[in-house]
Design a protein around this motif. Sequence first.
Motif: not given
Length: 187
Positions: A2-4, A21-27, A166-167, A176-178
């Motif tokens: 969980k991240i704010v 967006r990137q946090l969403g992609v990372a689940g 952002a990564a 992990d930003p992949g």
Amino acid sequence: MKIVVGISGASGAALGSEVLRQLGVAGVETHLVVTPGGERTIAHELGPDGLAGVRRLATFVHDIGDLGASIASGSFGTDAMAVVPCSMRTLSALAHGFGDNLLTRAGDVMLKERRRLVVLPREAPLTEAHLNSMLALTRMGAMVAPPVPPFYAKPETIDDMIREMAARVLSWLGVDPGEALTRWQGL
């Protein structure tokens, strides 16, 4: 996890949006809180539908005035927080424990619980007051990281720079930003 994600009234709304967006992609479960200045900046920089778009990227959206929200307590168990972009007003409030709104209260929770707090201040040039606030936050364990583009990644567009910055934020948050992150391979 969980991240704010806090977005305050400094320029750089696209960076906050891309972090979400990137946090969403990372689940990652995200909790968004935006200051009134952040809302104005998002509207100016991302257009009239920008705020709705940013809110859609978050798992949960919290009102800036809701000091009773889940993220206002350490017992809720958020793992980390990023303030991106971070205005000098928000930076100063965080540095001096002035938790007068949900964003600064959530940041205060990160500091008191010794959890990751990453702030991306957006201002130039910097005054002594700005630098002192950055130093105070760093001494309390926060990471102060002005959004500096990694030119070695050879970005071709503004979107490339925003994605790379952002990564890096994800990496600093422990996510992990992949492939979004270009890693230094040496010369």
